[in-house]
Every structure is written in structure tokens, then in C-alpha cells.
Write a protein that holds these residues in place. Structure first.
Motif, short mmCIF file in Angstrom:
data_model
loop_
_atom_site.label_atom_id
_atom_site.label_comp_id
_atom_site.label_asym_id
_atom_site.label_seq_id
_atom_site.Cartn_x
_atom_site.Cartn_y
_atom_site.Cartn_z
N SER A 52 8.22 -7.43 -1.79
CA SER A 52 7.77 -8.22 -0.54
C SER A 52 8.73 -9.09 -0.23
N PHE A 53 9.85 -9.51 -1.03
CA PHE A 53 10.84 -10.45 -0.45
C PHE A 53 11.79 -9.60 0.43
N SER A 54 11.83 -8.34 0.18
CA SER A 54 12.59 -7.53 1.25
C SER A 54 11.88 -7.68 2.57
N THR A 55 10.64 -7.56 2.34
CA THR A 55 9.71 -7.70 3.60
C THR A 55 9.87 -9.09 4.55
N GLY B 92 1.90 -4.57 4.05
CA GLY B 92 2.00 -3.50 3.19
C GLY B 92 2.30 -4.03 1.80
N ALA B 93 3.37 -5.03 1.88
CA ALA B 93 3.92 -5.30 0.69
C ALA B 93 3.04 -6.15 -0.24
N LEU B 94 2.17 -6.99 0.51
CA LEU B 94 1.28 -8.07 -0.01
C LEU B 94 0.04 -7.44 -0.71
N THR B 95 -0.10 -6.12 -0.39
CA THR B 95 -1.43 -5.20 -0.79
C THR B 95 -1.15 -4.09 -1.42
N VAL B 96 0.08 -3.51 -1.27
CA VAL B 96 0.43 -2.27 -2.10
C VAL B 96 0.21 -2.36 -3.65
N GLY B 97 0.60 -3.39 -4.43
CA GLY B 97 0.33 -3.31 -5.79
C GLY B 97 -1.09 -3.17 -6.16
N ALA B 98 -1.89 -3.85 -5.43
CA ALA B 98 -3.61 -3.87 -5.91
C ALA B 98 -3.96 -2.31 -5.27
N ILE B 99 -3.38 -1.86 -4.27
CA ILE B 99 -3.92 -0.45 -3.89
C ILE B 99 -3.65 0.43 -4.78
N GLY C 136 8.14 -6.21 10.78
CA GLY C 136 7.91 -6.81 9.88
C GLY C 136 6.65 -7.51 9.33
N LEU C 137 6.07 -8.11 10.23
CA LEU C 137 4.56 -8.09 10.11
C LEU C 137 3.77 -6.97 9.18
N GLY C 138 3.99 -5.84 9.97
CA GLY C 138 3.24 -4.73 9.20
C GLY C 138 3.79 -4.51 7.62
N SER C 139 5.14 -4.61 7.67
CA SER C 139 5.59 -4.76 6.27
C SER C 139 5.22 -5.83 5.35
N LEU C 140 5.15 -6.96 5.82
CA LEU C 140 4.46 -7.93 5.06
C LEU C 140 2.99 -7.47 4.44
N GLY D 5 5.74 -0.20 9.66
CA GLY D 5 5.92 -1.32 8.75
C GLY D 5 5.03 -1.23 7.55
N VAL D 6 3.75 -1.15 7.90
CA VAL D 6 2.58 -0.79 6.59
C VAL D 6 2.96 0.23 5.72
N CYS D 7 3.26 1.40 6.59
CA CYS D 7 3.48 2.58 5.84
C CYS D 7 4.94 2.73 5.09
N GLY D 8 5.84 1.90 5.52
CA GLY D 8 7.21 1.67 4.61
C GLY D 8 7.05 1.16 3.09
N ALA D 9 6.27 0.20 3.33
CA ALA D 9 5.65 -0.34 1.90
C ALA D 9 4.95 0.82 0.96
N LEU D 10 3.89 1.52 1.74
CA LEU D 10 3.27 2.69 0.92
C LEU D 10 3.96 3.86 0.40
#
Length: 414
Positions: free
Chosen positions: A353-356, A57-64, A51-55, A108-113
Motif C-alpha cells: 500500500s505504501f507503493s500505492t 485496492g491496496a487498502l482492501t486487497v488483504g481482506a479480500i 493512484g486513488l484507485g490503487s489506494l 488502479g484498483v485492478c493493479g492491486a488485485l
């Protein structure tokens, strides 16, 4: 329309593969718990790492995405999953809990990506077609998830180690994902210049200046976007709790075999999949808000039947209602966040990100409650969030994009 059609089907496949790789290993939670020699509470606490990894990812993926584009972000997510699941398998084979933890964080990070780029492009397909089709993409995810549950049941029935399953599934899914990258991202522009036809930017405006990051973060100040996030939070919590805990709840609550637990989750996913296909017509006819509210009541009723049902047969009926009710919350929230194509990328990033957040908070909470009151009773927490979602469902009402040409006829939300 050939480009839209090919992108649509390639994205369908991407959603299905995403569901398969996510769910196949999670359906083996009893085996993972035993391989790591953990209690339900310890396992739930450990899942917070993902979940931390997903968070992050979710918080940064829009800018990325605004900076690098959907295609590059999707490729990064696919490659990262190979590393993450490889580390998970290494940890499950007894080489140390640290490997498993590292794999959870990376995945977690890659799930958002992976999740956000394919949703943005799916929303672009919906806008091109002028009718509700986003639930069909999420139905493809559900089909992949059901297949993942069946794969898990097969490996469990065969007595295969969960690490073996993870390695085989990851190899096959990665190969297929790589073949689908180009066609699934076909609507993604290759330059910051809008096409002569004025086509929708599937990157949701890959920001064309140095203010890309600021523009992406600005969506966090929009009340409607945040309330749509609450809708997605409830839907994701209901779906995520089912993914993680149904198999354990059936095994522990009804003294059933692990394969039965996996099949129970498969039933939930099957119901969700069918209703995601049916739901597209319902959304066009009755509007997002009405469908969202009815879905919430169905999800709540099914959850209560599963928790309080006196036997597995009654609980199984609850799973069907729960799955049907959970089906449309996620795609409706994402579709609503994408009403304005020029802001869809940033808003989808915020909403998802709320899902995360749900995946971050739910595992330790459910793990603690499962140890205290049992896995089935612990799921009552989901009901409280569903009620909150019903209170803000009106935010999903369709809003036309500013300064855009009139959209094709669609249902007016009541």
C-alpha cells in the motif's frame, strides 16, 4: 518439487505480463499528453486518479484475499484491466476525458488485485525453495516492462495512435494471463484445511474464521511492517518516477525524439533487470540489509547524474546506476514482510500500500515541479525519499517465523 517449479515459471510469466501491460502505455506519455491536450501539470494531476484507485485496492486487497483467495482475486483483476484499458482507449480516441478517467480508476484498483496475489504466491515459492528468489520474479516484471517500452517505441516509430497500441496490447496480454492463472496459483489451497504435508499456505492464511478482515487490518498496527512500507515507498517512488517521467525528461530536457525517450527508459529497466538476477546471490551472501543500503547509494548517485548530467551520455550512465540501485528494494521489502508465512498476506498488503501512496502523491507533485523547474530537476524529490529509506533499512533484517521448523541456511544480516 514439480508443483513448485511449474508455479514458479508460471508466476514469472505473470510478473512479466504485469510489467508489459503497465509500462507499454506509460511509455507513450508524450502522446497521451497530446491526445488529451493537457500540460505536464494537468497530466500529473490526472494520474492521481489511478493512484486513488490503487489506494482503494491496496487498502482492501488483504481482506479480500483472506475471504476469497488469491486465484479469484487475480481473475477479478485481469477482467477489470480489460474494462479499464478499454475505457482509456475510448477516452484517447476523443470520446471524452471522462472515459479515460474512469479507466484510470479501474486500472488502479485492478493493479492491486493482480500485484498482491502474485507477490504472495511468489513469496510462497521462495519459502518452499529456502533461498532468495523473489528478486527474480521482479526481474521478470522488469523484462516485461522493458518489452513494454520496446513495444511503445515500435508503435511510436510506426506513428500508430496510442489508443490502438493499448487495445492490441491488452488483448494479447489478457489471453496469456488467462492461460497462466491455474498454474501460477497452483500453491493456493482450494480449501481452508492445511495439507497433510504441512505445505505453506500461498494465500498467507486465507483466514479460516469470521475474524478474517480484523486479522488482515491488524497488520497496520505493526511498527516493523510500517517501516518496511517506507522501504518499499522509496523503491516504488524511484521506479515509478522513472516509469512515468524518464521519457518526458529525455524528450524535454535533451530535445530528443519520443522513441529515444522510450529507449532511455528501456535502458533503466534493463539495468534493473540484470541486477535483480545478480542480486539473489548477493542477498544470500551478504544479507538483505547490506544489499539494501548499497542499492540505495547507487540509486541516489544515478539519480543525481541523470538530473545534473551535462549531456545525454552522462545522463544515460546515471540511468544505469539508478536502475541497478532501484532493483532490489521492492523484492527485499516484500520478502521481509513474508518472513512469517501465516501473516504474509496481510503484511504484504500493508507494505504494498505504501507503493500505492507513492503513486498517489507523486504524479501531481512531479507534474507541478516539471512545469516549474523541468522534468529532470523535479526528480530530485526521489533522492530525499531514498535517504529516508536508508535510515530504516535495518528493518529488513531476516526474522524467523514463530514456531516454525528451522529454515535452510541463509545469510545473516549485519
Amino acid at each position: 518439487m514439480p508443483t513448485v517449479s511449474s508455479a514458479r515459471w508460471a508466476l514469472m510469466a505473470q510478473f512479466a505480463l504485469f510489467g508489459l501491460i503497465q509500462v507499454s502505455w506509460m511509455s507513450r506519455m508524450p502522446s497521451i499528453r497530446d491526445a488529451l491536450e493537457l500540460t505536464s501539470l494537468q497530466l500529473g494531476s490526472l494520474l492521481i486518479i489511478g493512484g486513488l484507485g490503487s489506494l482503494v485496492g491496496a487498502l482492501t486487497v488483504g481482506a479480500i484475499i483472506a475471504r476469497f483467495g488469491s486465484r479469484n482475486v487475480l481473475i477479478a483483476g485481469i477482467v477489470g484491466n480489460v474494462v479499464g484499458f478499454g475505457l482509456d482507449a475510448t477516452g484517447l480516441l476523443g470520446f471524452g476525458l471522462g472515459f479515460f478517467i474512469a479507466g484510470m480508476a479501474i486500472n488502479g484498483v485492478c493493479g492491486a488485485l493482480v500485484n498482491v496475489p502474485i507477490n504472495i504466491n511468489a513469496a510462497a515459492v521462495e519459502q518452499r525453495l529456502g533461498k532468495a528468489v523473489l528478486p527474480q520474479f521482479h526481474a521478470a516484471f522488469s523484462i516485461g516492462a522493458a518489452l513494454g517500452a520496446l513495444v511503445a517505441a515500435g508503435f511510436a516509430f510506426a506513428g500508430a495512435h496510442v489508443a490502438t497500441q493499448i487495445l492490441i496490447v491488452t488483448a494479447v496480454v489478457t489471453l496469456l494471463r488467462a492461460l497462466l492463472v491455474a498454474p501460477s496459483m497452483r500453491l493456493t489451497p482450494q480449501s481452508p484445511v492445511t495439507t497433510a504435508t504441512g505445505s505453506v499456505d500461498a494465500d498467507s492464511t486465507r483466514d479460516r474464521n469470521r475474524n478474517a478482515v480484523r486479522s488482515a487490518l491488524g497488520a497496520w498496527l505493526e511498527p516493523r511492517t510500517l517501516l518496511l512500507g517506507v522501504v518499499l515507498l522509496a523503491a516504488s517512488l524511484a521506479e515509478g518516477a522513472a516509469t512515468t517521467w524518464i521519457s518526458l525528461a529525455v524528450v524535454d530536457g535533451f530535445a530528443a525524439a519520443e522513441a529515444t525517450g522510450a529507449m532511455a527508459y528501456g535502458t533503466f529497466v534493463g539495468a534493473m533487470t540484470v541486477f535483480r538476477f545478480v542480486g539473489t546471490g548477493l542477498i544470500d551472501r551478504f544479507g538483505r540489509v547490506a544489499v539494501l543500503r548499497v542499492s540505495g547509494f547507487s540509486s541516489l548517485a544515478g539519480l543525481l547524474l541523470f538530473v545534473f548530467g551535462p549531456d545525454l551520455a552522462v545522463a544515460w550512465i546515471g540511468l544505469v546506476l539508478w536502475g541497478c540501485g532501484t532493483a532490489l528494494g521492492n523484492p527485499i521489502a516484500i520478502s521481509a514482510a513474508s518472513d512469517d508465512p501465516d501473516r504474509a498476506g496481510q503484511r504484504v498488503s500493508v507494505v504494498t500500500s505504501f507503493s500505492t501512496i507513492s503513486s498517489l502523491a507523486a504524479p501531481p507533485l512531479f507534474g507541478l515541479l516539471a512545469d516549474e523547474v523541468g522534468a529532470r530537476s523535479a526528480l530530485l524529490v526521489v533522492g530525499a525519499v531514498i535517504i529516508l529509506s536508508l535510515a530504516v533499512a535495518g528493518q529488513a533484517r531476516r526474522r524467523p517465523a514463530p514456531a516454525a521448523e528451522p529454515a535452510p541456511a541463509a545469510a545473516v544480516d549485519a
